[in-house]
Write a protein that holds these residues in place. Sequence first.
Motif, short mmCIF file in Angstrom:
data_model
loop_
_atom_site.label_atom_id
_atom_site.label_comp_id
_atom_site.label_asym_id
_atom_site.label_seq_id
_atom_site.Cartn_x
_atom_site.Cartn_y
_atom_site.Cartn_z
N VAL A 138 0.74 -1.22 0.02
CA VAL A 138 0.09 0.17 0.14
C VAL A 138 0.80 1.45 -0.01
O VAL A 138 0.71 2.21 -0.65
CB VAL A 138 -0.88 -0.04 1.17
N VAL A 139 2.04 1.21 0.90
CA VAL A 139 2.79 2.29 0.91
C VAL A 139 3.44 2.51 -0.33
O VAL A 139 3.50 3.90 -1.02
CB VAL A 139 3.85 2.22 1.88
N THR A 140 4.24 1.60 -1.08
CA THR A 140 4.65 1.66 -2.47
C THR A 140 3.55 2.19 -3.25
O THR A 140 3.85 3.06 -4.25
CB THR A 140 5.04 0.30 -2.94
N TYR A 141 2.48 1.74 -3.45
CA TYR A 141 1.49 2.10 -4.20
C TYR A 141 1.08 3.64 -4.09
O TYR A 141 1.02 4.43 -5.11
CB TYR A 141 0.25 1.28 -4.08
N LEU A 142 0.91 4.07 -3.09
CA LEU A 142 0.72 5.51 -2.70
C LEU A 142 1.68 6.37 -3.48
O LEU A 142 1.51 7.62 -3.86
CB LEU A 142 0.12 5.85 -1.36
N LEU A 143 3.07 5.93 -2.93
CA LEU A 143 4.19 6.70 -3.37
C LEU A 143 4.18 6.94 -4.76
O LEU A 143 4.53 7.93 -5.36
CB LEU A 143 5.51 6.15 -2.81
N VAL A 160 -5.29 6.90 -13.79
CA VAL A 160 -4.57 6.01 -12.94
C VAL A 160 -5.74 5.97 -11.61
O VAL A 160 -5.67 5.07 -11.03
CB VAL A 160 -3.36 6.82 -12.30
N TRP A 161 -6.03 7.05 -11.25
CA TRP A 161 -6.93 6.89 -10.13
C TRP A 161 -8.34 5.99 -10.54
O TRP A 161 -8.85 5.21 -9.51
CB TRP A 161 -7.60 8.44 -9.81
N ILE A 162 -9.02 6.04 -11.68
CA ILE A 162 -10.12 5.20 -12.04
C ILE A 162 -9.46 3.61 -11.83
O ILE A 162 -10.28 3.06 -11.52
CB ILE A 162 -10.62 5.63 -13.36
N PHE A 175 -17.55 -2.45 1.96
CA PHE A 175 -17.58 -1.00 1.66
C PHE A 175 -16.52 -0.33 2.39
O PHE A 175 -15.94 0.81 1.80
CB PHE A 175 -18.95 -0.48 1.88
N ASP A 176 -16.21 -0.66 3.54
CA ASP A 176 -15.13 0.03 4.39
C ASP A 176 -13.80 0.00 3.69
O ASP A 176 -12.97 1.06 3.56
CB ASP A 176 -14.98 -0.55 5.79
N GLU A 177 -13.55 -1.03 3.10
CA GLU A 177 -12.17 -1.28 2.44
C GLU A 177 -12.07 -0.07 1.15
O GLU A 177 -11.15 0.36 0.85
CB GLU A 177 -11.78 -2.66 2.10
N ILE A 178 -13.24 -0.31 0.69
CA ILE A 178 -13.50 0.66 -0.77
C ILE A 178 -13.30 2.01 -0.32
O ILE A 178 -12.58 2.81 -1.19
CB ILE A 178 -14.56 0.32 -1.50
N ALA A 179 -13.86 2.47 0.81
CA ALA A 179 -14.16 4.02 0.88
C ALA A 179 -12.52 4.35 1.62
O ALA A 179 -12.13 5.43 1.21
CB ALA A 179 -15.12 4.07 2.40
N ILE A 183 -10.49 7.35 -0.18
CA ILE A 183 -9.79 8.46 0.47
C ILE A 183 -8.25 8.65 0.34
O ILE A 183 -7.88 9.57 0.08
CB ILE A 183 -9.95 8.33 2.07
N LEU A 184 -7.50 7.47 0.57
CA LEU A 184 -6.15 7.43 0.41
C LEU A 184 -5.67 7.73 -0.93
O LEU A 184 -4.71 8.66 -1.45
CB LEU A 184 -5.43 6.01 0.78
N LEU A 185 -6.24 7.04 -2.01
CA LEU A 185 -5.85 7.47 -3.43
C LEU A 185 -6.12 8.94 -3.68
O LEU A 185 -5.38 9.85 -4.36
CB LEU A 185 -6.76 6.56 -4.37
N SER A 186 -7.59 9.22 -3.53
CA SER A 186 -7.75 10.71 -3.59
C SER A 186 -6.86 11.90 -2.96
O SER A 186 -6.38 12.76 -3.57
CB SER A 186 -9.25 11.07 -3.18
N VAL A 187 -6.63 11.55 -1.78
CA VAL A 187 -5.82 12.49 -1.05
C VAL A 187 -4.46 12.58 -1.70
O VAL A 187 -3.63 13.83 -1.80
CB VAL A 187 -5.61 12.22 0.51
N THR A 188 -3.85 11.50 -1.68
CA THR A 188 -2.63 11.29 -2.74
C THR A 188 -2.46 12.18 -3.92
O THR A 188 -1.52 12.73 -4.33
CB THR A 188 -2.02 9.75 -2.53
N ALA A 189 -3.49 11.58 -4.81
CA ALA A 189 -3.35 12.26 -6.23
C ALA A 189 -3.48 13.83 -6.15
O ALA A 189 -3.12 14.61 -6.82
CB ALA A 189 -4.47 11.67 -6.84
N LEU A 190 -4.47 14.39 -5.26
CA LEU A 190 -4.95 15.62 -5.04
C LEU A 190 -3.50 16.57 -4.46
O LEU A 190 -3.28 17.39 -5.11
CB LEU A 190 -5.99 16.02 -4.12
#
Length: 429
Positions: A138-143, A160-162, A175-179, A183-190
């Motif tokens: 997960v850490v690698t992916y977000l980086l 990439v986000w889609i 649903f919790d895992e998707i949410a 959140i993590l992907l959106s914050v990182t991309a923004l």
Amino acid sequence: MELPAGLVRLAQPLALAVVTGRADPPFPRSRRLRIPIPASLRLLPFHAVDLIVVANLLAFWLVYSGGMGPLLGDGRLTPFYPGWWLSLATMASSVPVLLREHWPLTAWRIALAGVFVTAPIQDTLDGMGGLPVPLPAVVTYLLVVYSVAVRCERRITVGVWIVSMLVMALLSSGFDEIAMAAILLSVTALLGYNVRTRRLAASLLAEEERRSKGALTAQAALEERARIARELHDVVAHHMSVIAIQAEAVPLQAAGDAERLEEGLREIRALSLSAMTEMRRVLGVLRDEDGHTDTAPQPGLGRLEELVGTARSAGLTVTLSLGGDLTGLPTAASLSAYRIAQESLSNAMRHAPGSNVSMRIDRSIAELRIHVANDAGDALRHSPTKPGHTGHGLIGMRERVSMLGGRLWAGPVGTGFAITVILPIMEEA
């Protein structure tokens, strides 16, 4: 059959992200991120330590040693996965950290493949922090998503986000895992997109500053050329007028006397050499052949007697009157006063040959006053040119006076012409 426009717009960023997209070149790096290495400590052929490279190496080590590396020796996984599978999962979850600096999209694609490799391993290990993949992955992916957002255009980042959300939805069990993934992907991309926007703005500002400096340099060059053109006009106009008058008068004065003719020709040659020398000096103020500024002194009021003597030899009757201390004048004022006096005498030679010229130069505490007046001379009898016509010389005088913040009056006086100039005396910085 054509696809709907909405589907095409959706497919384009996906294709850019997965297949055809390319990252932009890296942004210029701040010098503060490079620490010079003293020569005495250089064991390797490196002159500086790049802090970004060090950070990527540290992140790679933490990801590798913090979770993925130990999988190779985890006895619980040996019955389920061959060694090559565990090695592939380890490399796919850590190597993208090293690639993201130069090849962010390639790093993301490898990390995306690593998600599918490590997801089964996470299921075997019975979950880890409510995520469908191990935490190091997960850490690698977000980086790498952050690097893509910084280095790629907006459409690629959206793609990439889609794709990431589709994969997370496919692998997540609730649903919790998707949410959480959203959140993590959106914050990182923004965050990455914001950094990209600021860097692009800074780059455009730097480019605009470079263009402004270039424009200012070009303007300064044009002003310098205009100044040189004024100097050359004054030099050429004065000396050529004297030479032309001398060339016409010498044969008449010699009247067949070879000695007087030879003397007159020597004077013309001396005037020609003087003109050439002064033109070289004027051009040398710009640059010499080696690119160094010429330090040869420009003419000033100290050469006024020489100037008047040349005018007298051309047939003018010049009366010179000086008032005040003319030594120690600022260079700009002294040069401009000399050129104004030179142009005034040249005008008298051209338009009133043989005239009587009175020249008075006075200096007060704050001003330098120049007054030159001439009568019609032989112009009324032999020249169809009106005495008040001065060509470009008067324009050059006005430019010089305006440059120094002075005042100029010029115009016919009786049958002749007069020029009065007042130049402020400002000490050079």
